[in-house]
Design an enzyme around this catalytic site. Structure first.
Site, PDB file in Angstrom:
ATOM      1  N   ASN A   1      -6.636   1.403  -1.161  1.00  0.00           N
ATOM      2  CA  ASN A   1      -7.031   2.726  -0.642  1.00  0.00           C
ATOM      3  C   ASN A   1      -5.796   3.568  -0.388  1.00  0.00           C
ATOM      4  OD1 ASN A   1      -9.486   1.452  -0.538  1.00  0.00           O
ATOM      5  ND2 ASN A   1      -9.407   1.095   1.671  1.00  0.00           N
ATOM      6  N   ASP A   2      -4.861   2.977   0.342  1.00  0.00           N
ATOM      7  CA  ASP A   2      -3.641   3.727   0.627  1.00  0.00           C
ATOM      8  C   ASP A   2      -2.730   3.799  -0.587  1.00  0.00           C
ATOM      9  OD1 ASP A   2      -3.777   4.767   3.241  1.00  0.00           O
ATOM     10  OD2 ASP A   2      -3.706   2.727   4.028  1.00  0.00           O
TER      11      ASP A   2
ATOM     12  N   CYS B   1      -7.534  -5.925  -1.132  1.00  0.00           N
ATOM     13  CA  CYS B   1      -8.538  -5.772  -0.074  1.00  0.00           C
ATOM     14  C   CYS B   1      -8.955  -4.307   0.117  1.00  0.00           C
ATOM     15  CB  CYS B   1      -8.040  -6.357   1.240  1.00  0.00           C
ATOM     16  SG  CYS B   1      -6.549  -5.573   1.843  1.00  0.00           S
TER      17      CYS B   1
ATOM     18  N   GLU C   1       0.818  -1.224   0.000  1.00  0.00           N
ATOM     19  CA  GLU C   1       0.000   0.000   0.000  1.00  0.00           C
ATOM     20  C   GLU C   1       0.850   1.271   0.000  1.00  0.00           C
ATOM     21  OE1 GLU C   1      -2.725  -0.129   3.305  1.00  0.00           O
ATOM     22  OE2 GLU C   1      -1.233  -0.853   4.702  1.00  0.00           O
TER      23      GLU C   1
ATOM     24  N   ARG D   1      -6.469  10.787   1.286  1.00  0.00           N
ATOM     25  CA  ARG D   1      -7.762  10.113   1.113  1.00  0.00           C
ATOM     26  C   ARG D   1      -8.865  10.727   1.955  1.00  0.00           C
ATOM     27  NH1 ARG D   1      -6.438   4.142   3.723  1.00  0.00           N
ATOM     28  NH2 ARG D   1      -8.639   3.959   4.214  1.00  0.00           N
TER      29      ARG D   1
HETATM   30  C1  PEP Z   1      -6.158  -0.051   2.175  1.00  0.00           C
HETATM   31  O1  PEP Z   1      -5.383   0.859   2.448  1.00  0.00           O
HETATM   32  O2  PEP Z   1      -6.562  -0.294   1.033  1.00  0.00           O
HETATM   33  C2  PEP Z   1      -6.681  -0.930   3.249  1.00  0.00           C
HETATM   34  C3  PEP Z   1      -7.381  -1.990   2.961  1.00  0.00           C
HETATM   35  O3  PEP Z   1      -6.444  -0.559   4.522  1.00  0.00           O
HETATM   36  P1  PEP Z   1      -7.191   0.658   5.278  1.00  0.00           P
HETATM   37  O4  PEP Z   1      -8.282   1.128   4.399  1.00  0.00           O
HETATM   38  O5  PEP Z   1      -7.673   0.116   6.574  1.00  0.00           O
HETATM   39  O6  PEP Z   1      -6.094   1.650   5.441  1.00  0.00           O
HETATM   40 MG    MG Z   2      -4.385   0.856   4.391  1.00  0.00          MG
END
Ligand code: PEP
Ligand code: MG
Length: 757
Positions: free
Chosen positions: A630-631, A678, A607, A641
């Site tokens: 996401n990260d 994920c 990430e 974000r």
């Molecule tokens: C992500 O960063 O995509 C992740 C699944 O972790 P979180 O959203 O909890 O930072």
């Molecule tokens: Mg993350």
């Protein structure tokens, strides 16, 4: 100049009505620039024209009556060009519009500056002078700076003013009234209709919502008590500072004078008598005083506005500590706040929450992720939403198209009720896919896992047809408490989850706090929290926290053997190595205690950009990779974000992200390891055909999205998806990629999902 600017903005912010704000603006700018006329023209979107809304120097009778078509006159020219226009002899300019009723002819010098907010032109700020001359560079710079600051203020004041007027007129009395609509960014999809409960930070006067009360006597009593407590506080403070010279303590004397005079108390009590909640009444009275101070010419007296605010905050603190601030939650609660947090969601009794509106955050903030997992729509409001005015009002949140409707008309409500029914039918229709495999039309299987972290959604995930848990966010049980959970407490939670899913795999992520996930009992305050002490960085620095968690996980896995451990925010091989060493240490300790623990597979999250380039090395070193898109998107695109202002730049379909994903999958498979994703991207129907084509072994998503994603996969041909990926990887424009993928879904007969995005 900076001081003058700050003062003007403060005064505008403190004004109760939009019209007052404009009046103050033109007056102050004229004074500050020692010019002869200042005017403000705002855009009337409906009629596509500028309207003169305030002036100090032109004919006051022309206010509200002077309309200029877009692109016409000098004002129109400023808007057209989107930059300042500075002319020494305006009447001689070919664009000059003669309008004797406005009284402009006598002014030669003209400087017009556009007022722009979020790329949107709101209006034009104009200064004029009789003398034929060009305004100098410093004057132009001042007006440009003023206008840049004004954009947000005007957007907000405009909305606040409009809404207070409109809200006062009841919908029934005014059936022809237009619906009040605010644009918003969709965060978690869905539509809801409900009653607003405003969530607000404590001790922040400006955030106090407009709340009414039925129990006036109790409110008066609570207020008088809070005032007495504040008075006692100040006396104590003054005594404690007795060693300071008299002039340093004068402030406290001034406070006491105000508190003892009974004047303030009576004023607030009178407002409460009109039916308002004590904190709301306090906010109103303090704001009036602040406004009066700000209007004073004397610098010293103007500064007293700050003292008045401080005093207000002190009284408010006592009001709030009287446990007076807990709202009751109606059946269809929509939480609205500057920043709605995960714990705000948790406070609403089960079944009462139907929607969320937050100003801070984006669809990738953790509050949005949790809302999505709960199947609750959430939107990120654009700045102009007047939050404190909305308390108790009915609103509609359309998190599909991105709108918030305030005090909706019966017709609009009916339309939305129909949409809600259709939406329920759509979800119910997906139920038939629950027990079917996630298999493409040409027979390719892909594992569908779920993300979880809220203990209560384990059963929901099971029933949604998940093959395992691809991400268990362990920080949620840590956030629920007022201290770190002990090994035994953690053991019980993990054991429950592992047994509920056995023999299906459960990937538990080690504690990932920092960024936007803070523990009240372990505050991390940093300038750049997402680039700071976060995830594995914290746990490696605190082995006592890390080891306890790993021990609890390993113990919970005894006899079940479905645990896998995942490490967040890994940016180097060294971090993975250090973490593995701790895991081995915990394993050895438990073995030494004669516990039959086994060593689970250990994987890392990809990430952080450095991890993309380290993916081949990491893949050799650990058992699996999982992409935290996401990260990864946030860090690759350098877009916070959580920042609504740049949310439009955040898109996981950016070519850079897509190319990175291809590399990561290749690295994992070259090392013979499995790779999953994920992040929220895995639950985006538009992205899924691409992820399938890239070769991900598993997609992990919130349980609510799972049936829909299965539906998409069962409509795809792997071969076609690969061709689509090849095509998209040659494209350089994110919006074009999104459009292409939307078309692809329509072609697959999944157009319904496109509308739902
Ligand atoms: C992500 O960063 O995509 C992740 C699944 O972790 P979180 O959203 O909890 O930072
Ligand atoms: Mg993350």
């Amino acid at each position: 100049m900076l001081n003058i600017l700050r003062r003007i903005v403060q005064e505008i912010n403190a004004s109760a009505h939009f019209n007052d704000a404009l009046q103050i603006l033109v007056k102050r700018v004229r004074e500050a620039m020692a010019t002869e006329a200042t005017s403000i023209f705002l855009i009337d979107k409906l009629h596509k024209e500028y309207v003169l809304l305030a002036t100090d120097g032109l004919n006051p009778a022309a206010v509200g009556k002077t309309h200029i078509k877009m692109g016409e006159g000098l004002v129109g020219l400023v808007g057209l060009r989107g930059e300042p226009i500075n002319i020494d002899n305006a009447p001689a300019h070919p664009n000059f519009l003669a309008a004797p009723e406005v009284g402009e002819e006598r002014y030669k010098a003209f400087l017009g500056v556009p007022i722009i907010y979020n790329r949107r032109l709101l209006g034009i700020l104009v200064v004029q002078q009789q003398k034929k001359r060009r305004f100098d560079e410093a004057e132009e710079a001042f007006l440009v700076t003023m206008s840049a600051q004004l954009g947000g203020v005007i957007a907000h004041a405009e909305a606040t003013g409009t809404i207070s007027q409109l809200l006062n007129a009841s919908v029934v009395q005014n059936p022809t009234k237009k619906d009040i609509v605010f644009p918003a960014l969709p965060g978690a999809p869905g539509i809801c209709i409900g009653t607003v409960v405003v969530v607000y930070p404590l001790a922040d006067l400006d955030a106090i919502p407009h709340r009414k009360t039925k129990n006036i006597a109790a409110e008066c009593k609570t207020f008088s008590k809070a005032l007495r407590a504040a008075r006692a506080d100040i006396r104590k403070l003054k005594k404690r500072l007795a060693h300071l010279p008299e002039e340093e303590r004068a402030l406290f004397d001034a406070y006491l004078l105000i508190l003892d005079s009974e004047h303030l108390e009576n004023e607030v009590l009178t407002v409460i008598q009109s039916g308002l909640w004590a904190p709301t009444a306090l906010r109103k009275v303090i704001h009036q005083h602040v406004q009066q101070f700000l209007e004073m010419d004397d610098d010293y007296l103007r500064e007293r506005a700050t003292d008045m605010r401080d005093l207000g905050r002190r009284i408010l603190m006592h009001l709030q500590s009287a446990e007076h601030a807990h709202p009751s939650y109606p059946e269809n609660t929509i939480l609205v706040g500057e920043e709605v947090t995960a714990s705000n969601l948790a406070e609403v009794p089960k079944g009462h929450l139907v929607g969320v509106v937050t100003k801070q955050g984006s669809s990738n903030s953790h509050v949005a992720i949790i809302a999505r997992a709960m199947g609750i729509p959430i939107v990120i409001a654009v700045e102009s939403l007047p939050i404190s005015e909305l308390e108790g009002h009915e609103i509609i949140v359309d998190a599909l198209e991105g709108y918030i409707y305030v005090a909706p008309s019966a017709k609009l409500r009916n339309n939305y009720n129909k949409l809600i029914t259709q939406q329920r039918a759509f979800t119910a229709n997906l139920e038939q896919f629950r027990h079917l495999p996630a298999e493409t039309l040409d027979g390719q299987n892909i594992s569908l896992w779920v993300n979880t972290g809220l203990t209560s959604d384990a059963t929901l995930a099971l029933t949604a047809g998940a093959e395992g848990i691809g991400l268990y966010r362990t920080e949620i049980p840590f956030m629920d408490r007022d201290r770190f959970p002990a090994e035994e407490e953690q053991y019980l939670i993990y054991r429950q989850l592992l047994s509920a899913f056995a023999p299906r795999p459960v990937i538990m992520r080690t504690l990932d706090i920092g960024g936007d996930k803070n523990l009240t009992y372990f505050p991390v305050v940093e300038d750049n929290p997402f680039l700071g002490w976060r995830g594995i960085r914290i746990t490696l620095d605190h082995p006592e926290i890390f080891l306890v968690q790993i021990r609890a996980m390993l113990r919970a896995n005894i006899g079940l053997d479905n645990l896998q451990i995942m490490l967040p925010m890994i940016s180097s091989l060294q971090e993975a190595d250090d973490a593995l060493r701790f895991i081995q240490q915990a394993f050895a300790e438990l073995r030494a205690e004669n516990l039959p623990v086994t060593m689970p597979p250990v994987g890392v999250m990809i990430e952080v950009p450095s991890a993309i380039y380290q993916a081949p090395a990491l893949a050799h070193y650990v058992d699996f990779l999982s992409v935290g898109s996401n990260d990864l998107t946030q860090y690759l695109l350098a877009v916070d974000r959580n920042n609504a202002r740049v949310a439009n730049l955040y898109d996981a379909l950016h070519p850079a992200v897509l190319h990175a994903l291809v590399q990561i999958v290749e690295a994992a498979h070259n090392a013979g390891k499995r790779v999953s994703i994920c992040g929220e991207m895995a639950s985006d129907p538009i992205a899924v055909p691409l992820l399938l084509a890239m070769g991900f072994d598993a997609l992990s998503m919130n349980a609510t999205a799972l049936p829909q994603i299965k539906w998409v996969i069962r409509h795809c041909h792997l071969q076609q998806a690969k061709e689509l990926l090849g095509e998209v990887l040659l494209m350089q424009n994110t919006a074009a990629i999104r459009q292409r993928m939307q078309q692809a879904l329509v072609d697959l007969g999944l157009g319904e999902l496109v509308r739902r995005k």
